[in-house]
Write a protein that holds these residues in place. Structure first.
Motif, PDB file in Angstrom:
ATOM      1  N   ILE A  77      51.747 -66.428  39.317  1.00 34.67           N
ATOM      2  CA  ILE A  77      53.196 -66.222  39.299  1.00 34.67           C
ATOM      3  C   ILE A  77      53.696 -65.798  37.919  1.00 34.67           C
ATOM      4  O   ILE A  77      54.882 -65.892  37.635  1.00 34.67           O
ATOM      5  N   ASP A  78      52.794 -65.302  37.095  1.00 36.00           N
ATOM      6  CA  ASP A  78      53.171 -64.878  35.739  1.00 36.00           C
ATOM      7  C   ASP A  78      54.260 -63.803  35.748  1.00 36.00           C
ATOM      8  O   ASP A  78      55.179 -63.842  34.940  1.00 36.00           O
ATOM      9  N   LEU A  79      54.165 -62.837  36.658  1.00 30.19           N
ATOM     10  CA  LEU A  79      55.169 -61.777  36.734  1.00 30.19           C
ATOM     11  C   LEU A  79      56.539 -62.366  37.062  1.00 30.19           C
ATOM     12  O   LEU A  79      57.545 -62.002  36.455  1.00 30.19           O
ATOM     13  N   LEU A  80      56.578 -63.300  37.995  1.00 30.31           N
ATOM     14  CA  LEU A  80      57.844 -63.944  38.348  1.00 30.31           C
ATOM     15  C   LEU A  80      58.386 -64.764  37.179  1.00 30.31           C
ATOM     16  O   LEU A  80      59.589 -64.789  36.933  1.00 30.31           O
ATOM     17  N   ARG A  81      57.497 -65.408  36.463  1.00 30.14           N
ATOM     18  CA  ARG A  81      57.909 -66.178  35.281  1.00 30.14           C
ATOM     19  C   ARG A  81      58.529 -65.254  34.225  1.00 30.14           C
ATOM     20  O   ARG A  81      59.540 -65.573  33.629  1.00 30.14           O
ATOM     21  N   GLN A  82      57.922 -64.076  34.018  1.00 35.19           N
ATOM     22  CA  GLN A  82      58.463 -63.107  33.057  1.00 35.19           C
ATOM     23  C   GLN A  82      59.831 -62.602  33.494  1.00 35.19           C
ATOM     24  O   GLN A  82      60.743 -62.466  32.675  1.00 35.19           O
ATOM     25  N   GLN A  83      59.991 -62.336  34.781  1.00 34.68           N
ATOM     26  CA  GLN A  83      61.283 -61.875  35.283  1.00 34.68           C
ATOM     27  C   GLN A  83      62.345 -62.962  35.155  1.00 34.68           C
ATOM     28  O   GLN A  83      63.502 -62.684  34.878  1.00 34.68           O
ATOM     29  N   LEU A  84      61.929 -64.196  35.352  1.00 32.92           N
ATOM     30  CA  LEU A  84      62.854 -65.322  35.233  1.00 32.92           C
ATOM     31  C   LEU A  84      63.363 -65.454  33.805  1.00 32.92           C
ATOM     32  O   LEU A  84      64.527 -65.787  33.587  1.00 32.92           O
TER      33      LEU A  84
END
Length: 160
Positions: A77-84
């Protein structure tokens, strides 16, 4: 998308995996599930997470669909964490909603990523004088009726 500030979504051809996933089609999920070992679906799902693929945000919800795909492929979920953590508000909201759907399916990692966001939103909502229930609904992005409305629980009554 139909917002005035954004350009229309351009989809990949409908007979491709990416095209099916962009449109939120169940056939895309089945394709990913069948070819899980090949890994072809992982990049297509990540591409859908990187950008807005909904035509109209007011009537098209893909959070549960994307969360299911992330869980099915065991994607990080790294991409989602970056977007967050990013500056784009739309990306932030979309990532929060997908992470909330993942957390509701039991993802401990998604829950931990959301914990600081939820705490911040609770403080802001509390200062505005909202009730605890309103704050809780706001944290997961659900409306008052949401999924658990009377029809879902079997309480809807037909007129006699």
């Amino acid at each position: 998308m139909t917002d005035e500030s954004s350009e229309p979504v351009e989809y990949a051809p409908v007979d491709t995996l990416l095209g099916l996933l962009e449109r939120g089609r169940g056939a895309g999920w089945l394709w990913v599930k069948e070819d899980r070992e090949a890994g072809a679906g992982a990049e297509a799902v990540l591409d859908c997470l990187r950008r807005e693929t909904r035509y109209d945000r007011q009537c098209d919800a893909r959070n549960d669909y994307h969360a299911l795909l992330v869980r099915e492929l065991a994607l990080p979920i790294d991409l989602l964490r970056q977007q967050l953590d990013g500056a784009d508000e739309d990306d932030h909201d979309r990532a929060r909603e997908i992470l909330a759907a993942l957390a509701l399916t039991g993802s401990v990692e998604a829950r931990e990523v959301l914990r600081p966001v939820c705490a911040e939103r609770a403080v802001v909502a509390g200062r505005a004088g909202h009730s605890r229930r309103a704050v809780a609904r706001a944290l997961v992005g659900r409306s008052r009726r949401g999924r658990d409305g009377p029809a879902r629980r079997g309480r809807a009554r037909l007129p006699e």
